[in-house]
Write an enzyme that holds these catalytic residues in place. Sequence first.
Site, PDB file in Angstrom:
ATOM      1  N   ARG A  38      20.950  -2.302   2.929  1.00 18.84           N
ATOM      2  CA  ARG A  38      20.192  -2.742   4.117  1.00 18.84           C
ATOM      3  C   ARG A  38      21.097  -2.905   5.338  1.00 18.84           C
ATOM      4  NH1 ARG A  38      15.273  -5.617   5.555  1.00 18.84           N
ATOM      5  NH2 ARG A  38      15.663  -7.395   6.906  1.00 18.84           N
ATOM      6  N   ILE A  64      13.221  -4.810  12.056  1.00 15.62           N
ATOM      7  CA  ILE A  64      13.233  -4.414  10.650  1.00 15.62           C
ATOM      8  C   ILE A  64      12.617  -5.602   9.915  1.00 15.62           C
ATOM      9  CG2 ILE A  64      15.651  -5.208  10.433  1.00 15.62           C
ATOM     10  CD1 ILE A  64      16.097  -3.280   8.178  1.00 15.62           C
ATOM     11  N   SER A  65      11.652  -5.344   9.018  1.00 20.26           N
ATOM     12  CA  SER A  65      10.930  -6.437   8.357  1.00 20.26           C
ATOM     13  C   SER A  65      11.853  -7.231   7.442  1.00 20.26           C
ATOM     14  CB  SER A  65       9.768  -5.889   7.532  1.00 20.26           C
ATOM     15  OG  SER A  65       8.921  -5.111   8.324  1.00 20.26           O
ATOM     16  N   GLN A  66      11.420  -8.459   7.177  1.00 24.25           N
ATOM     17  CA  GLN A  66      12.078  -9.339   6.196  1.00 24.25           C
ATOM     18  C   GLN A  66      12.115  -8.613   4.837  1.00 24.25           C
ATOM     19  OE1 GLN A  66       9.318 -12.473   5.637  1.00 24.25           O
ATOM     20  NE2 GLN A  66      10.620 -13.692   4.295  1.00 24.25           N
ATOM     21  N   PRO A  67      13.220  -8.733   4.069  1.00 24.12           N
ATOM     22  CA  PRO A  67      13.311  -8.032   2.779  1.00 24.12           C
ATOM     23  C   PRO A  67      12.115  -8.288   1.865  1.00 24.12           C
ATOM     24  CG  PRO A  67      15.415  -9.058   3.309  1.00 24.12           C
ATOM     25  CD  PRO A  67      14.455  -9.480   4.377  1.00 24.12           C
TER      26      PRO A  67
END
Length: 223
Positions: A38, A64-67
Amino acid sequence: MDKEVNYQSERQRMVDEQLLSRDITDKRVLDAMRKVPRHLFVPEEHRHLAYSDCPLPIGQNQTISQPYIVALMTQMLALAGQESVLEIGTGSGYQAAVLSLVAREVHTVERHENLAKQALKSINKLDIKNITVHVGDGTRGWPENAPYDAILTTAAAPKVPQPLLDQLADGGRLVIPVGGRIGQYLESWHREGKDFRHKQTVAVAFVPLLGEYGWKDDTWDWL
Ligand code: SAH
């Protein structure tokens, strides 16, 4: 300690503390989240936060979205490995990279050419061969390669764009955040022949899906 080793242990910890401890149970999704670096999809200045439990800025006012959200949306698609997947909203390319490990091929559409270029760079650097990045208005889907076994939209729509439903294969699934400016619900759609069943799941907050079948630039400011 070697930086790369450091990132790897941070990534394992991310999976343990943010995914396994919540409701991510799909082994193939967990494996993909353990593998994709990531930090290579996050701008240099935020790299130290790459494995934190939050979204991060990637430029052009996008994130970028949260994992956890990446893992959850991927899990909701219930992929077995042979599927052709369409993603709307390439952003950094991270979600596409995760999808590339759990599906046969990934088509991803981004409206910002700069983001698409940067995402392609990251994807090539990792030598991932089954992702195609397209530039355009993803609210129209990507008819050239339709139908898709699964479609994932990583930007928020006021309602489900009809072209996405049209481009879904029989038995296919679509996952998309639907709602207003402040917040939305993740919706999961399932096609059976001419019938579409859908359910609302968790509350989320995504950046807007802008385009012909999404928000119009000017309406977004007022809603
Ligand atoms: N999936 C991305 C995060 C996406 S953020 C990742 O893993 O990093 C949402 C993205 O959707 C933004 O990059 C935004 O530019 C894009 N977007 C918004 N409207 C779009 C549209 N109509 N077509 C394609 N991309 C769109």
